[in-house]
Design a protein around this motif. Structure first.
Motif, short mmCIF file in Angstrom:
data_model
loop_
_atom_site.label_atom_id
_atom_site.label_comp_id
_atom_site.label_asym_id
_atom_site.label_seq_id
_atom_site.Cartn_x
_atom_site.Cartn_y
_atom_site.Cartn_z
N ASN A 17 43.78 50.38 29.71
CA ASN A 17 42.33 50.46 29.86
C ASN A 17 41.62 49.47 28.93
O ASN A 17 40.57 48.92 29.30
N ARG A 20 41.94 46.15 30.75
CA ARG A 20 41.06 46.12 31.93
C ARG A 20 39.60 45.91 31.52
O ARG A 20 38.89 45.08 32.11
N LYS A 24 37.13 42.82 32.35
CA LYS A 24 35.98 43.17 33.20
C LYS A 24 34.67 42.61 32.65
O LYS A 24 33.82 42.12 33.41
N GLN A 42 42.37 37.21 37.08
CA GLN A 42 42.31 38.57 36.54
C GLN A 42 41.19 39.37 37.20
O GLN A 42 41.34 40.57 37.44
N LEU A 46 41.58 42.95 39.16
CA LEU A 46 40.80 44.15 38.85
C LEU A 46 40.34 44.85 40.12
O LEU A 46 40.17 46.08 40.13
N THR A 61 47.43 47.10 38.60
CA THR A 61 47.88 48.00 37.54
C THR A 61 49.16 47.50 36.89
O THR A 61 49.32 47.55 35.67
N PHE A 64 48.22 44.48 34.53
CA PHE A 64 47.50 44.83 33.30
C PHE A 64 48.35 45.71 32.38
O PHE A 64 48.22 45.65 31.16
#
Length: 332
Positions: A17, A20, A24, A42, A46, A61, A64
């Motif tokens: 997380n 991510r 983000k 990337q 996402l 998933t 990452f």
């Protein structure tokens, strides 16, 4: 100063997380990775659709999760990845049309996951950890959460107004540190980071990453085959501009220098008419721009301004600040 207070240690493990969220909020237009991998890759991962099989991760998933494990291993062991070695150096003019060498800005562009790792550990965890424990000098207004450039300008304006209303003299010295991110002594920055809770393994990771880095020039034809790097007798200081840990590193060493101002300078002071409320400070800083202050408030109220005294105090404070900057690797 480094021995006065040791903060509790930080956890340097990074979760999927964390990775991510890091990608983000990163602007897709940012140049990253000398090997040609763009942040758009990337960003696409996402948005990858979930796997049809609940027992299998989707491609995003899986990616990452692998990145999070790689970064955690690097932070815990203090060993940078071998592919982080190459760093692209882009040179742009500070002023359009000015081609003088000293007027060029050098931007260092490392691998995106390396930049993300240092940004999460230094620019996020360490920064907020130190802020929560109130361990950073409050006279530095740059990079610190909850502070802005407008506030330090307003404070400077109020300071001059206070001197005008009380009819007392003061001295101020405005200065700008030279190439602050490029001149940070990493050893000192790591000592400061460790004092504020960063484990030695993470400090070692940054030192080894910078000492092994090979800076290659980026041109329209790609990366140059020749490079410059740290070698015997020629140590390169600082993480350079465009590094995500750079602002936090400068915050650490600049607040350390500000903490030491009390050993060689006299602050500016004001108080109310009944001496029940006092205020004093040595300087106001926003990143590498600082204003050093001094006055002799009570003497000015009782016998008038002693201009030679204020000038002498300001000269001593300015000289002391320059010497502190030299210790951090900086210069006026």
């Amino acid at each position: 100063v480094l021995r006065t207070r040791q903060l509790p240690p930080l956890d340097v493990t990074l979760s999927i997380n964390d990775v991510r969220r890091g990608y983000k909020v990163w602007k897709e237009s940012t140049s990253t990775s000398p090997n040609g991998i763009h942040l758009g890759h990337q960003k696409t991962l996402l948005a990858a659709p979930p796997s049809d099989d609940p027992d299998l991760d989707d491609i995003g998933t899986s990616y990452f999760r692998a990145v999070a494990k790689q970064l955690t291993v690097a932070a815990v062991t203090g060993q940078p990845l071998s592919r982080w070695t190459d760093i692209a150096t882009t040179v742009i003019p500070k002023s359009e049309g000015d081609d003088r060498i000293e007027k060029q800005r050098m931007l260092q562009i490392p691998a995106s996951d390396a930049n993300l790792c240092f940004g999460l550990l230094w620019g996020r965890r360490l920064l907020y950890h130190a802020t929560d424990h109130k361990a950073l000098n409050h006279e530095q207004w740059g990079t610190q959460p909850g502070k802005s450039a407008q506030e330090v300008i307003l404070l400077k304006h109020f300071t001059y107004n206070m001197a005008h209303l009380t009819q007392t003299g003061l001295g101020s010295f405005d200065n700008d540190a030279k190439s602050c991110y490029d001149r940070i002594v990493i050893t000192l920055a790591n000592l400061r980071a460790h004092q504020l809770g960063l484990p030695l393994s993470a400090c070692s990771l940054l030192e080894k990453f910078l000492s092994k880095a090979k800076y290659r020039l980026r041109t329209g034809l790609g990366l140059s085959s020749a490079f410059y790097s740290t070698s015997d007798g020629s140590y390169l200081h600082g993480p350079g501009q465009r590094s995500r840990e750079g602002p936090c590193l400068w915050l650490l060493v600049s607040t350390l220098a500000m903490d030491s101002m009390a050993y060689g300078a006299r602050p500016i002071q004001f108080e109310d008419p009944v001496s029940s409320c006092h205020g004093s400070r040595f300087m106001d800083g926003y990143v590498d721009d600082t204003t050093v202050w001094t006055n002799s408030f009570r003497r000015s109220l009782s016998t008038g301004d002693d201009v030679p005294l204020i000038v002498s105090q300001l000269q001593r404070a300015a000289q002391w600040w320059e010497e502190l900057l030299l210790v951090t690797g900086g210069a006026l």
